[in-house]
Scaffold this motif. Structure first.
Motif, PDB file in Angstrom:
ATOM      1  N   VAL A   1       0.856  -1.187   0.000  1.00  0.00           N
ATOM      2  CA  VAL A   1       0.000   0.000   0.000  1.00  0.00           C
ATOM      3  C   VAL A   1       0.892   1.237   0.000  1.00  0.00           C
ATOM      4  CG1 VAL A   1      -1.715   1.289   1.333  1.00  0.00           C
ATOM      5  CG2 VAL A   1      -1.832  -1.203   1.218  1.00  0.00           C
ATOM      6  N   VAL A   2       0.522   2.188  -0.820  1.00  0.00           N
ATOM      7  CA  VAL A   2       1.280   3.438  -0.895  1.00  0.00           C
ATOM      8  C   VAL A   2       0.897   4.287   0.315  1.00  0.00           C
ATOM      9  CG1 VAL A   2       1.722   5.479  -2.311  1.00  0.00           C
ATOM     10  CG2 VAL A   2       1.210   3.286  -3.408  1.00  0.00           C
ATOM     11  N   LYS A   3       1.914   4.883   0.982  1.00  0.00           N
ATOM     12  CA  LYS A   3       1.651   5.704   2.167  1.00  0.00           C
ATOM     13  C   LYS A   3       0.670   6.819   1.823  1.00  0.00           C
ATOM     14  CE  LYS A   3       4.735   6.757   5.993  1.00  0.00           C
ATOM     15  NZ  LYS A   3       4.810   5.442   6.599  1.00  0.00           N
ATOM     16  N   GLY A   4      -0.265   7.025   2.736  1.00  0.00           N
ATOM     17  CA  GLY A   4      -1.223   8.104   2.522  1.00  0.00           C
ATOM     18  C   GLY A   4      -2.416   7.699   1.673  1.00  0.00           C
ATOM     19  N   GLN A   5      -2.374   6.473   1.162  1.00  0.00           N
ATOM     20  CA  GLN A   5      -3.502   6.017   0.339  1.00  0.00           C
ATOM     21  C   GLN A   5      -4.620   5.585   1.290  1.00  0.00           C
ATOM     22  OE1 GLN A   5      -2.483   2.558  -1.939  1.00  0.00           O
ATOM     23  NE2 GLN A   5      -4.289   2.684  -3.225  1.00  0.00           N
ATOM     24  N   THR A   6      -5.813   6.079   1.073  1.00  0.00           N
ATOM     25  CA  THR A   6      -6.903   5.683   1.971  1.00  0.00           C
ATOM     26  C   THR A   6      -7.444   4.331   1.546  1.00  0.00           C
ATOM     27  OG1 THR A   6      -8.570   6.801   0.650  1.00  0.00           O
ATOM     28  CG2 THR A   6      -7.561   8.074   2.421  1.00  0.00           C
ATOM     29  N   ALA A   7      -7.968   3.601   2.515  1.00  0.00           N
ATOM     30  CA  ALA A   7      -8.414   2.232   2.272  1.00  0.00           C
ATOM     31  C   ALA A   7      -9.436   2.129   1.144  1.00  0.00           C
ATOM     32  CB  ALA A   7      -8.990   1.647   3.546  1.00  0.00           C
ATOM     33  N   SER A   8     -10.290   3.123   1.036  1.00  0.00           N
ATOM     34  CA  SER A   8     -11.355   3.016   0.039  1.00  0.00           C
ATOM     35  C   SER A   8     -10.989   3.652  -1.299  1.00  0.00           C
ATOM     36  CB  SER A   8     -12.612   3.681   0.578  1.00  0.00           C
ATOM     37  OG  SER A   8     -12.334   5.048   0.809  1.00  0.00           O
TER      38      SER A   8
ATOM     39  N   LYS B   1      -3.500 -11.408 -13.629  1.00  0.00           N
ATOM     40  CA  LYS B   1      -3.378 -10.148 -12.882  1.00  0.00           C
ATOM     41  C   LYS B   1      -4.780  -9.602 -12.624  1.00  0.00           C
ATOM     42  CE  LYS B   1       1.087  -8.479 -14.527  1.00  0.00           C
ATOM     43  NZ  LYS B   1       1.635  -9.536 -15.367  1.00  0.00           N
ATOM     44  N   THR B   2      -4.958  -8.994 -11.460  1.00  0.00           N
ATOM     45  CA  THR B   2      -6.236  -8.379 -11.139  1.00  0.00           C
ATOM     46  C   THR B   2      -5.997  -7.186 -10.229  1.00  0.00           C
ATOM     47  OG1 THR B   2      -8.476  -8.813 -10.325  1.00  0.00           O
ATOM     48  CG2 THR B   2      -6.684  -9.849  -9.103  1.00  0.00           C
ATOM     49  N   MET B   3      -7.052  -6.464  -9.896  1.00  0.00           N
ATOM     50  CA  MET B   3      -6.962  -5.330  -8.987  1.00  0.00           C
ATOM     51  C   MET B   3      -7.666  -5.711  -7.691  1.00  0.00           C
ATOM     52  SD  MET B   3      -5.252  -3.147 -10.723  1.00  0.00           S
ATOM     53  CE  MET B   3      -5.445  -1.519  -9.972  1.00  0.00           C
ATOM     54  N   VAL B   4      -6.998  -5.448  -6.561  1.00  0.00           N
ATOM     55  CA  VAL B   4      -7.572  -5.810  -5.262  1.00  0.00           C
ATOM     56  C   VAL B   4      -7.574  -4.598  -4.326  1.00  0.00           C
ATOM     57  CG1 VAL B   4      -6.851  -8.224  -5.438  1.00  0.00           C
ATOM     58  CG2 VAL B   4      -5.321  -6.561  -4.362  1.00  0.00           C
ATOM     59  N   PRO B   5      -8.425  -4.616  -3.302  1.00  0.00           N
ATOM     60  CA  PRO B   5      -8.423  -3.528  -2.313  1.00  0.00           C
ATOM     61  C   PRO B   5      -7.083  -3.499  -1.572  1.00  0.00           C
ATOM     62  CG  PRO B   5     -10.376  -4.922  -2.073  1.00  0.00           C
ATOM     63  CD  PRO B   5      -9.458  -5.617  -3.016  1.00  0.00           C
TER      64      PRO B   5
END
Length: 188
Positions: free
Chosen positions: A141-148, A161-165
């Motif tokens: 996770v990139v710092k400062g990135q919000t969970a949503s 490959k896929t995109m995940v939360p």
């Protein structure tokens, strides 16, 4: 194969026409001002996927092909062949991997698949809507990135490959749609 009158064609039936197999998409009976009624049929070539419009007189006969949808269990891959087993007779059926196209990686051992047979020959295969796979790689996770805020790239155990939360990490088991590899939820 069985002969039937053109006016008995219905959507979903499979016919043989000029040496090709077609699925009937829709049909309309048209009654012109004078002369005999005609059947206007929209159909799709099973091999090429091309649509075709064709007209028949109501009295014309067409060759109807026997179709069946059966459940099979995926056993294993044999080169370019998918080996399926009939759950009741235990007979094996070999199908070309091309039948699944880009959904092939979602075929999981022991999975129940729906196979459409025409005159006993498999022509289409449907996978379950979703499958559970392990995430083998996930970007941190990139710092400062919000969970949503945004999804991050990940690689599944089948190489797709896929995109995940952001909260999903390598080693997690997740549910993905077999249609487009999209994330559904964490596996329970």
């Amino acid at each position: 194969m069985a002969k039937m009158q053109a006016n008995q064609m219905r959507a979903g039936m499979v016919i043989e026409f000029e040496g090709q197999r077609y699925t009937i998409l829709k049909q309309n009976i048209m009654i012109p001002g004078k002369g005999a009624a005609v059947i206007q049929v929209e159909m799709r070539n099973i091999k090429s996927g091309a649509k075709k419009d064709q007209r028949w007189r109501t009295a014309d006969t067409v060759e109807r092909l026997e179709t069946a949808d059966e459940e099979f269990t995926f056993s294993y891959m044999d080169g370019e062949q998918i080996v399926l087993m009939h759950p009741e007779t235990f007979e094996q059926t070999h199908v070309s991997t091309g039948i699944l196209g880009d959904r092939l990686p979602f075929l999981v051992e022991g999975m129940t698949v729906q196979v459409r047979l025409i005159e006993g020959e498999p022509v289409a295969m449907t996978l379950p809507e979703s499958v559970v796979l392990e995430v083998t790689e996930a970007d941190p996770v990139v710092k400062g990135q919000t969970a949503s805020s945004s999804y991050k790239p990940a690689v599944l155990s089948n190489g797709v490959k896929t995109m995940v939360p952001p909260f999903v990490t390598a080693g997690d088991r997740i549910v993905v749609k077999t249609e487009d590899a999209s994330y559904v939820e964490r596996a329970k």
